[in-house]
Motif scaffolding. Sequence first.
Motif, PDB file in Angstrom:
ATOM      1  N   GLN A  32       2.146   1.845  -3.458  1.00  0.00           N
ATOM      2  CA  GLN A  32       1.105   2.366  -4.343  1.00  0.00           C
ATOM      3  C   GLN A  32       0.866   3.856  -4.109  1.00  0.00           C
ATOM      4  O   GLN A  32       0.696   4.621  -5.055  1.00  0.00           O
ATOM      5  CB  GLN A  32      -0.190   1.584  -4.145  1.00  0.00           C
ATOM      6  CG  GLN A  32      -0.116   0.170  -4.683  1.00  0.00           C
ATOM      7  CD  GLN A  32      -1.371  -0.628  -4.380  1.00  0.00           C
ATOM      8  OE1 GLN A  32      -2.318  -0.124  -3.799  1.00  0.00           O
ATOM      9  NE2 GLN A  32      -1.360  -1.896  -4.796  1.00  0.00           N
ATOM     10  N   VAL A  33       0.890   4.266  -2.836  1.00  0.00           N
ATOM     11  CA  VAL A  33       0.707   5.683  -2.522  1.00  0.00           C
ATOM     12  C   VAL A  33       1.908   6.487  -3.024  1.00  0.00           C
ATOM     13  O   VAL A  33       1.749   7.589  -3.565  1.00  0.00           O
ATOM     14  CB  VAL A  33       0.490   5.892  -1.001  1.00  0.00           C
ATOM     15  CG1 VAL A  33       0.563   7.362  -0.622  1.00  0.00           C
ATOM     16  CG2 VAL A  33      -0.858   5.310  -0.597  1.00  0.00           C
ATOM     17  N   ASP A  64      -6.326   7.257   1.040  1.00  0.00           N
ATOM     18  CA  ASP A  64      -5.127   6.428   0.923  1.00  0.00           C
ATOM     19  C   ASP A  64      -4.282   6.518   2.194  1.00  0.00           C
ATOM     20  O   ASP A  64      -3.769   5.510   2.682  1.00  0.00           O
ATOM     21  CB  ASP A  64      -4.286   6.849  -0.284  1.00  0.00           C
ATOM     22  CG  ASP A  64      -4.968   6.540  -1.605  1.00  0.00           C
ATOM     23  OD1 ASP A  64      -5.857   5.663  -1.629  1.00  0.00           O
ATOM     24  OD2 ASP A  64      -4.599   7.172  -2.621  1.00  0.00           O
ATOM     25  N   ILE A  65      -4.152   7.732   2.713  1.00  0.00           N
ATOM     26  CA  ILE A  65      -3.400   7.931   3.956  1.00  0.00           C
ATOM     27  C   ILE A  65      -4.106   7.224   5.111  1.00  0.00           C
ATOM     28  O   ILE A  65      -3.473   6.564   5.939  1.00  0.00           O
ATOM     29  CB  ILE A  65      -3.238   9.440   4.271  1.00  0.00           C
ATOM     30  CG1 ILE A  65      -2.461  10.147   3.145  1.00  0.00           C
ATOM     31  CG2 ILE A  65      -2.572   9.650   5.618  1.00  0.00           C
ATOM     32  CD1 ILE A  65      -1.051   9.659   2.968  1.00  0.00           C
ATOM     33  N   VAL A  87      -1.896  12.889  -3.184  1.00  0.00           N
ATOM     34  CA  VAL A  87      -2.308  11.679  -2.487  1.00  0.00           C
ATOM     35  C   VAL A  87      -3.689  11.935  -1.898  1.00  0.00           C
ATOM     36  O   VAL A  87      -3.944  12.984  -1.321  1.00  0.00           O
ATOM     37  CB  VAL A  87      -1.313  11.326  -1.358  1.00  0.00           C
ATOM     38  CG1 VAL A  87      -1.759  10.080  -0.621  1.00  0.00           C
ATOM     39  CG2 VAL A  87       0.091  11.140  -1.904  1.00  0.00           C
ATOM     40  N   TYR A  88      -4.571  10.970  -2.056  1.00  0.00           N
ATOM     41  CA  TYR A  88      -5.916  11.097  -1.520  1.00  0.00           C
ATOM     42  C   TYR A  88      -5.914  10.833  -0.015  1.00  0.00           C
ATOM     43  O   TYR A  88      -5.187   9.953   0.464  1.00  0.00           O
ATOM     44  CB  TYR A  88      -6.868  10.107  -2.199  1.00  0.00           C
ATOM     45  CG  TYR A  88      -7.060  10.386  -3.665  1.00  0.00           C
ATOM     46  CD1 TYR A  88      -7.769  11.513  -4.072  1.00  0.00           C
ATOM     47  CD2 TYR A  88      -6.548   9.532  -4.631  1.00  0.00           C
ATOM     48  CE1 TYR A  88      -7.957  11.780  -5.422  1.00  0.00           C
ATOM     49  CE2 TYR A  88      -6.725   9.782  -5.980  1.00  0.00           C
ATOM     50  CZ  TYR A  88      -7.424  10.916  -6.364  1.00  0.00           C
ATOM     51  OH  TYR A  88      -7.604  11.186  -7.690  1.00  0.00           O
ATOM     52  N   ASN A 120       0.828  -1.212   0.000  1.00  0.00           N
ATOM     53  CA  ASN A 120       0.000   0.000   0.000  1.00  0.00           C
ATOM     54  C   ASN A 120       0.861   1.260   0.000  1.00  0.00           C
ATOM     55  O   ASN A 120       0.553   2.233  -0.681  1.00  0.00           O
ATOM     56  CB  ASN A 120      -0.946   0.006   1.197  1.00  0.00           C
ATOM     57  CG  ASN A 120      -2.034  -1.037   1.082  1.00  0.00           C
ATOM     58  OD1 ASN A 120      -2.262  -1.587   0.009  1.00  0.00           O
ATOM     59  ND2 ASN A 120      -2.688  -1.328   2.180  1.00  0.00           N
ATOM     60  N   LEU A 132      -3.442   3.529   4.941  1.00  0.00           N
ATOM     61  CA  LEU A 132      -2.093   3.220   5.418  1.00  0.00           C
ATOM     62  C   LEU A 132      -2.019   3.269   6.937  1.00  0.00           C
ATOM     63  O   LEU A 132      -1.391   2.414   7.568  1.00  0.00           O
ATOM     64  CB  LEU A 132      -1.072   4.203   4.830  1.00  0.00           C
ATOM     65  CG  LEU A 132      -0.640   3.951   3.397  1.00  0.00           C
ATOM     66  CD1 LEU A 132       0.259   5.081   2.919  1.00  0.00           C
ATOM     67  CD2 LEU A 132       0.095   2.634   3.299  1.00  0.00           C
ATOM     68  N   GLN A 149       1.528   6.894  -6.710  1.00  0.00           N
ATOM     69  CA  GLN A 149       0.481   7.888  -6.941  1.00  0.00           C
ATOM     70  C   GLN A 149       1.023   9.306  -6.732  1.00  0.00           C
ATOM     71  O   GLN A 149       0.799  10.198  -7.550  1.00  0.00           O
ATOM     72  CB  GLN A 149      -0.697   7.631  -5.985  1.00  0.00           C
ATOM     73  CG  GLN A 149      -1.800   8.658  -6.026  1.00  0.00           C
ATOM     74  CD  GLN A 149      -2.687   8.537  -7.246  1.00  0.00           C
ATOM     75  OE1 GLN A 149      -2.765   7.490  -7.861  1.00  0.00           O
ATOM     76  NE2 GLN A 149      -3.351   9.615  -7.590  1.00  0.00           N
TER      77      GLN A 149
END
Length: 115
Positions: free
Chosen positions: A72-73, A87-88, A83-84, A69, A91, A76
């Motif tokens: 992937q971030v 997503d944070i 970064v959305y 993950n 994580l 991105q």
Amino acid sequence: MTKKRRRPIHLHVMVSEEELALLRARMAEAGVRNMGAYVRKMALNGYVLHVDLGPVRELVSLQRRCSNNLNQVAIQANTYGGVYPQDIAALQKDYADLWEPLSDLLEKLTQVVEL
């Protein structure tokens, strides 16, 4: 040509049927299949430590998912420059999920070491 053995001395021990059954039961309890290894370990150290690695495997799986993950971030962020927040948050959740079983495992290992 003779094979050079690591343990060249043969040791012979007589046991009763009940003692043999008890030895085999304790071997199974410890997860040991080799009787020579079990008897040698017990004679030299007085105990056999059987470690269940199930929690460690779970931690490795969680670590892999968390790392995946994070990669992937990072892709991105490097590709699109942002970064959305979800997503944070994902994580952070994965990281928290990793630390709870890790702290439990470390606590159990500390108890074993203190024995």
